[in-house]
Motif scaffolding. Structure first.
Motif, PDB file in Angstrom:
ATOM      1  N   THR A 116       0.016   7.860   1.222  1.00  0.00           N
ATOM      2  CA  THR A 116       1.671   7.133   0.863  1.00  0.00           C
ATOM      3  C   THR A 116       1.226   5.440   1.851  1.00  0.00           C
ATOM      4  O   THR A 116       2.168   4.759   0.947  1.00  0.00           O
ATOM      5  CB  THR A 116       2.587   7.906   1.831  1.00  0.00           C
ATOM      6  OG1 THR A 116       2.584   9.060   1.501  1.00  0.00           O
ATOM      7  CG2 THR A 116       3.796   7.409   2.378  1.00  0.00           C
ATOM      8  N   PHE A 117       0.778   5.272   2.305  1.00  0.00           N
ATOM      9  CA  PHE A 117       0.444   3.816   2.851  1.00  0.00           C
ATOM     10  C   PHE A 117       0.062   2.934   1.893  1.00  0.00           C
ATOM     11  O   PHE A 117       0.889   2.024   1.457  1.00  0.00           O
ATOM     12  CB  PHE A 117      -0.280   3.821   3.842  1.00  0.00           C
ATOM     13  CG  PHE A 117      -0.678   2.062   4.450  1.00  0.00           C
ATOM     14  CD1 PHE A 117       0.176   1.708   4.501  1.00  0.00           C
ATOM     15  CD2 PHE A 117      -1.922   1.376   3.678  1.00  0.00           C
ATOM     16  CE1 PHE A 117       0.334   0.525   4.787  1.00  0.00           C
ATOM     17  CE2 PHE A 117      -2.573   0.352   4.387  1.00  0.00           C
ATOM     18  CZ  PHE A 117      -1.391  -0.255   4.655  1.00  0.00           C
ATOM     19  N   SER A 118      -0.521   3.340   0.925  1.00  0.00           N
ATOM     20  CA  SER A 118      -1.480   2.921  -0.249  1.00  0.00           C
ATOM     21  C   SER A 118      -0.328   2.483  -1.580  1.00  0.00           C
ATOM     22  O   SER A 118      -0.384   1.902  -2.406  1.00  0.00           O
ATOM     23  CB  SER A 118      -2.487   4.039  -0.657  1.00  0.00           C
ATOM     24  OG  SER A 118      -2.925   2.631  -2.053  1.00  0.00           O
ATOM     25  N   TYR A 119       0.188   3.862  -1.928  1.00  0.00           N
ATOM     26  CA  TYR A 119       1.324   3.786  -1.933  1.00  0.00           C
ATOM     27  C   TYR A 119       2.934   2.827  -2.550  1.00  0.00           C
ATOM     28  O   TYR A 119       3.254   1.991  -3.087  1.00  0.00           O
ATOM     29  CB  TYR A 119       2.845   5.519  -3.194  1.00  0.00           C
ATOM     30  CG  TYR A 119       3.933   5.271  -3.466  1.00  0.00           C
ATOM     31  CD1 TYR A 119       3.232   5.281  -5.485  1.00  0.00           C
ATOM     32  CD2 TYR A 119       4.726   5.166  -3.586  1.00  0.00           C
ATOM     33  CE1 TYR A 119       3.894   5.075  -6.109  1.00  0.00           C
ATOM     34  CE2 TYR A 119       5.872   5.255  -4.012  1.00  0.00           C
ATOM     35  CZ  TYR A 119       5.516   4.671  -5.241  1.00  0.00           C
ATOM     36  OH  TYR A 119       6.697   4.938  -6.346  1.00  0.00           O
ATOM     37  N   TRP A 120       3.472   2.961  -0.922  1.00  0.00           N
ATOM     38  CA  TRP A 120       4.295   1.310  -0.535  1.00  0.00           C
ATOM     39  C   TRP A 120       3.401   0.109  -0.513  1.00  0.00           C
ATOM     40  O   TRP A 120       4.029  -0.564  -1.108  1.00  0.00           O
ATOM     41  CB  TRP A 120       4.849   2.319   0.418  1.00  0.00           C
ATOM     42  CG  TRP A 120       5.523   3.066   0.103  1.00  0.00           C
ATOM     43  CD1 TRP A 120       5.521   5.223   0.612  1.00  0.00           C
ATOM     44  CD2 TRP A 120       6.332   3.715  -0.605  1.00  0.00           C
ATOM     45  NE1 TRP A 120       6.452   5.290   0.353  1.00  0.00           N
ATOM     46  CE2 TRP A 120       7.081   4.436  -0.904  1.00  0.00           C
ATOM     47  CE3 TRP A 120       7.749   2.451  -0.842  1.00  0.00           C
ATOM     48  CZ2 TRP A 120       8.678   4.726  -1.319  1.00  0.00           C
ATOM     49  CZ3 TRP A 120       9.178   2.724  -2.026  1.00  0.00           C
ATOM     50  CH2 TRP A 120       9.271   3.945  -2.164  1.00  0.00           C
ATOM     51  N   ALA A 121       2.118  -0.142  -0.313  1.00  0.00           N
ATOM     52  CA  ALA A 121       1.060  -1.453  -0.258  1.00  0.00           C
ATOM     53  C   ALA A 121       1.656  -1.681  -2.098  1.00  0.00           C
ATOM     54  O   ALA A 121       1.840  -3.173  -1.900  1.00  0.00           O
ATOM     55  CB  ALA A 121      -0.004  -0.345  -0.427  1.00  0.00           C
ATOM     56  N   LYS A 122       1.801  -0.789  -2.676  1.00  0.00           N
ATOM     57  CA  LYS A 122       1.413  -1.498  -4.448  1.00  0.00           C
ATOM     58  C   LYS A 122       3.207  -1.994  -4.201  1.00  0.00           C
ATOM     59  O   LYS A 122       2.950  -2.778  -5.052  1.00  0.00           O
ATOM     60  CB  LYS A 122       0.604  -0.600  -5.055  1.00  0.00           C
ATOM     61  CG  LYS A 122      -0.612   0.115  -4.727  1.00  0.00           C
ATOM     62  CD  LYS A 122      -0.740   1.115  -5.961  1.00  0.00           C
ATOM     63  CE  LYS A 122      -2.595   2.084  -5.403  1.00  0.00           C
ATOM     64  NZ  LYS A 122      -2.907   3.270  -6.626  1.00  0.00           N
ATOM     65  N   ILE A 123       4.053  -0.753  -4.236  1.00  0.00           N
ATOM     66  CA  ILE A 123       5.269  -1.446  -4.608  1.00  0.00           C
ATOM     67  C   ILE A 123       5.424  -2.745  -4.101  1.00  0.00           C
ATOM     68  O   ILE A 123       6.287  -3.704  -4.575  1.00  0.00           O
ATOM     69  CB  ILE A 123       6.246  -0.274  -3.860  1.00  0.00           C
ATOM     70  CG1 ILE A 123       5.699   1.233  -4.448  1.00  0.00           C
ATOM     71  CG2 ILE A 123       7.566  -0.776  -4.011  1.00  0.00           C
ATOM     72  CD1 ILE A 123       6.969   1.450  -5.946  1.00  0.00           C
ATOM     73  N   TYR A 124       4.857  -2.623  -2.567  1.00  0.00           N
ATOM     74  CA  TYR A 124       4.652  -4.329  -2.244  1.00  0.00           C
ATOM     75  C   TYR A 124       4.876  -5.314  -3.059  1.00  0.00           C
ATOM     76  O   TYR A 124       5.349  -6.426  -3.456  1.00  0.00           O
ATOM     77  CB  TYR A 124       4.450  -4.004  -0.585  1.00  0.00           C
ATOM     78  CG  TYR A 124       4.308  -5.497  -0.343  1.00  0.00           C
ATOM     79  CD1 TYR A 124       5.811  -6.070   0.449  1.00  0.00           C
ATOM     80  CD2 TYR A 124       3.728  -6.573  -0.119  1.00  0.00           C
ATOM     81  CE1 TYR A 124       5.410  -7.372   0.870  1.00  0.00           C
ATOM     82  CE2 TYR A 124       3.880  -7.848   0.173  1.00  0.00           C
ATOM     83  CZ  TYR A 124       4.979  -8.093   1.038  1.00  0.00           C
ATOM     84  OH  TYR A 124       3.948  -9.809   1.221  1.00  0.00           O
ATOM     85  N   ALA A 125       3.631  -4.825  -3.711  1.00  0.00           N
ATOM     86  CA  ALA A 125       2.560  -5.934  -3.981  1.00  0.00           C
ATOM     87  C   ALA A 125       3.159  -6.666  -5.676  1.00  0.00           C
ATOM     88  O   ALA A 125       3.568  -7.348  -6.283  1.00  0.00           O
ATOM     89  CB  ALA A 125       1.219  -5.682  -4.628  1.00  0.00           C
TER      90      ALA A 125
END
Length: 785
Positions: A655-664
């Protein structure tokens, strides 16, 4: 030097700017008694009696009358018209217009009532671990005002008059209120009260029941502050701030109040496009409780500020930040991934890095706050405040930094302006910075001339005296050698809200005037260290304490220590409110800890229902919100083992990885907004009012925000919620996850939107080129499947 008699005798020609500068030196501030909250019984009595003290406390200054012999007149200062409705009217008052919109009143005083007043007060100041309480004990008040003369003196328009004590046959004092333009749309004012030891000045102005007030720096309980009294003093945010929780926090003096703020500002913008701010550094109080009048009072006999003339909220922000300074864009690399906050040493960092790589997580940096080593305290784990690398915790530090750098990942650390005298076994051959500072007289002293030790949980620390130029240079050398010299490219510059009101500073400045300014100086020291090594645009820091001119020096703000709860005053909703309100007051690049910081996870308190710890749902919803903020950074919190973390298991990592990708994926859009912030002062995260000032439905919204102008986000702020009633302002808005279009081109509307975990309500403006570029980046990464 002009005396009170001179005000009756001087000709306009004698009132020179030089004399005004001399007047500014005749400053009187309230005397105060400063103490810690003390033993529990005294604190208990204070807590128990607080409701009665609020109910029966008289106003510091009552409403007063106004009298004048000066007839109605109109004066021109640049593009400003100052209109005096005087002796030939039944209710004298003053109002100001600007040439851009002559029919609009940008500031006016209450008709038939005083607009200037003064008082003699004695302050009772209680400081406890950065939390501040100030009781204003009134000795006498001067609410009744006369306007005796209005004169043009060079570039100034000056109103002269007297203030009369409230009791009959009481004392009187003289005042002078100066106006002068400082630009085509900026009107400076300067109020000076002379006589009878008055040490508090107040300015009153008219408002209306339907006028909404925004700004005041970071405000965590209310964005619209109409109806409240807002004290502007830099302090600890507090734990709970009125939310349910352990009552012992009140006894300890660290609970805070609704308007406790790390980074307040004496500034507002209203829904009627009026704006005013003070330039003083002394604490001030904005009283917005009355429907038809408002006031601001300052703990000094002089008040200096500026009235702004603008037609939109964004124009007013631009005018305001021209004075305060504007935040520069972050280094480009920050935009492309998460800032991973963790502790535990080299091996653990390497282990977590491997897990994040398995999920292809975009990482901008590892923030390793325990680089100096940890100690156990009453609230959990805290750091050794002796700002040097602890190689026992981080062996092979240089190799770790180099390995991460090869993958484009930076390393960050932590500092604050306190120093602790560590035991010899903790130093192990390194420098004792406390001892160095003590030997060079770089630490704040108490009234007895001894080092002023400040309690922090169960240890004491000394504050570096930043009013001393040599101390500032010394601390900058620490940043250059110990932080930058060890390869770190960013850091948290914590605290700075605890400069002692009764401290003895090198500059001989009163603690009452230096307390708020200390936070600005702290940001300046950090920024100058970066500039002096030629690392501007490459290296950055984030700080939580701030005041009026912090945006000039800070590279990024963060919102301090929210509780790991859903509560309004100190949980996740408060982080959003602080982000939005701070942006209105110039803190354009800001963010919060993902998941919050403070937990009270002791088993007995959890069993009683008054403790709290971070849940998985809260962590995920906070990730969803912060993916659309300027910085995406985690924090383990004060009790890491009791709380769900981004790396607790594969689900949290994914989940953290997914939202970090959204942020990027929003990197290009954020960089555009940061460039805009640097030139205009516009915040990245915006209240809907900033773009829809003619829509009254936006005025009271405190649970959704705009990212720039093209994206609208309504984060889920309640546990268990699976839908949100979203207000969509005028226009067509496209739902990011489904592609469905909502909204109305004729007016704003509410729409109930499904919001399961992983799909918070996010919309973009239909037809927006900026939104289309973000959409393509999201699709390219397969993030909308």
């Amino acid at each position: 030097m002009p005396s009170p008699q001179d005000y009756q005798e001087n000709t306009p020609e004698a009132l020179t700017f030089k004399q005004l500068q001399q007047l500014q030196k005749q400053v009187k501030r309230p005397k105060s008694r400063v103490r810690a909250s003390g033993w529990v019984v005294r604190r208990l009595l204070r807590v128990l009696t607080k409701p009665f003290r609020i109910i029966f406390r008289p106003k510091v200054i009552d409403f007063g009358a106004i009298a004048t012999v000066v007839p109605s007149q109109t004066y021109q200062l640049g593009e400003f018209t100052i209109n005096w409705q005087g002796a030939d009217t039944q209710k004298p008052y003053l109002y100001i217009n600007h040439a851009d919109n002559p029919s609009k009143i940008i500031w006016h005083t209450p008709a038939g009532q005083n607009f200037i007043a003064g008082a003699k007060v004695h302050l009772e100041i209680i400081e406890e671990r950065g939390s501040v309480e100030i009781d204003e004990n009134r000795k006498s008040q001067f609410p009744n005002q006369t306007v005796d003369r209005i004169e043009e003196a060079g570039d100034f328009l000056v109103i002269f008059g007297r203030l009369q004590e409230s009791r009959s046959q009481g004392e009187s004092a003289q005042y002078a209120l100066y106006f002068r333009t400082s630009g085509s749309k900026q009107l400076d004012f300067y109020l000076h009260i002379i006589g009878d030891d008055i040490n508090l000045a107040q300015l009153r102005f008219a408002t209306s029941a339907d006028e909404h007030f925004y700004g005041f720096g970071e405000q965590f309980s209310r964005i619209d502050c109409k109806g409240y009294e807002v004290r502007i003093v830099t302090e600890e945010g507090g734990i709970g701030r009125g939310d349910p929780g352990p009552k012992t926090l009140n006894l300890l003096g660290v609970a805070g109040t609704m308007f406790s703020s790390y980074a307040p500002a004496p500034h507002f913008i209203t829904s009627k496009m009026r704006s005013l701010f003070l330039m003083n550094t002394e604490p001030s109080v904005f009283d917005l409780r009355e429907k038809e009048t408002a006031s601001v009072r300052i703990f000094s006999n002089r008040m200096q500020g500026r009235i702004l003339a603008g037609e939109t909220p964004l124009e007013l922000i631009e005018l305001y930040t021209a004075h305060t300074g504007r935040m520069a864009p972050l280094p480009e690399w920050v935009n492309y991934g998460a800032i991973v906050g963790m502790q535990g040493g080299t091996r653990l960092v390497q282990s977590v890095w491997e897990k994040l790589r398995a999920f292809n997580t975009p990482i901008a940096g590892f923030w390793l706050q325990d680089w100096v080593g940890q100690r156990k305290t009453a609230i959990g784990k805290q750091l050794w405040w002796n700002w040097q690398l602890d190689e026992n915790t981080y062996p092979n530090w240089k190799e770790l930094v180099a390995d991460l750098a090869q993958e484009g990942i930076s390393v960050g650390v932590y500092i604050n302006p306190f120093l602790v005298n560590p035991p010899s076994e903790q130093i192990q051959g390194r420098r004792n910075l406390y001892q160095e500072a003590e030997e060079q007289d770089f630490l704040v002293k108490d009234e007895a001339g001894e080092i002023y030790l400040v309690d922090n949980t169960d240890f004491a620390a000394a504050l570096v005296d930043l009013s001393n130029p040599n101390a500032r240079e010394w601390f900058k050398s620490l940043i250059k050698e110990e932080i930058l010299g060890n390869g770190a490219k960013f850091w948290m510059a914590d605290f700075a809200e605890a400069a002692q009101f009764d401290g003895k500073f090198y500059s001989q400045e009163s603690g009452l005037s230096y307390h708020n300014q200390y936070a600005v100086d702290w940001a300046q020291v950090n920024r100058e260290a970066i500039a002096e090594v030629g690392k501007e645009g490459e290296v950055w820091f984030f700080n939580r304490a701030g005041y009026l001119k912090t945006p000039l020096f800070s590279t990024a703000m963060w919102l301090g220590d929210q509780n790991v709860t859903w509560k309004e005053n100190d949980g996740m909703p408060s982080a959003l409110k602080g982000l939005i309100s701070g942006g209105i007051s110039g803190f354009s690049i800001n963010h919060s800890d993902i998941g919050g910081y403070t937990s009270i996870a002791y088993p007995i308190l959890l069993a009683l229902g008054i403790g709290f710890k971070r849940s998985k749902e809260l962590l995920f919803r906070w990730m969803e919100m912060n993916a659309f903020s300027p910085i995406f950074r985690t924090h383990e919190g004060n009790q890491p083992d009791a709380n769900v973390q981004f790396n607790t298991n594969d689900e949290t990592l994914a989940t953290f990885s997914y939202w970090a990708k959204i942020y990027a994926a929003f990197a290009g859009y954020r960089k555009k907004l940061m460039a805009e912030a640097a030139t205009t002062g516009y915040p990245l995260v915006r209240h809907l009012f900033l773009h829809y000032p003619d829509d009254p439905n936006t005025y009271k919204i405190e649970d959704e925000f705009l990212l720039g102008s093209e994206f609208l986000i309504a984060p889920v702020l309640k546990p268990g919620a699976t839908s949100v009633n979203v207000y969509l302002p005028i226009g067509k808005w496209v739902h990011l996850w489904s592609g469905n279009t909502y909204g109305n081109v004729a007016q704003g509307m509410y729409q109930q939107i499904d919001a399961p975990l992983g799909q918070p309500p996010v919309f973009y403006r239909q037809g927006s080129p900026d939104a289309q570029a973000v959409l393509e980046a999201l699709k390219e990464k397969g993030l909308l499947n």
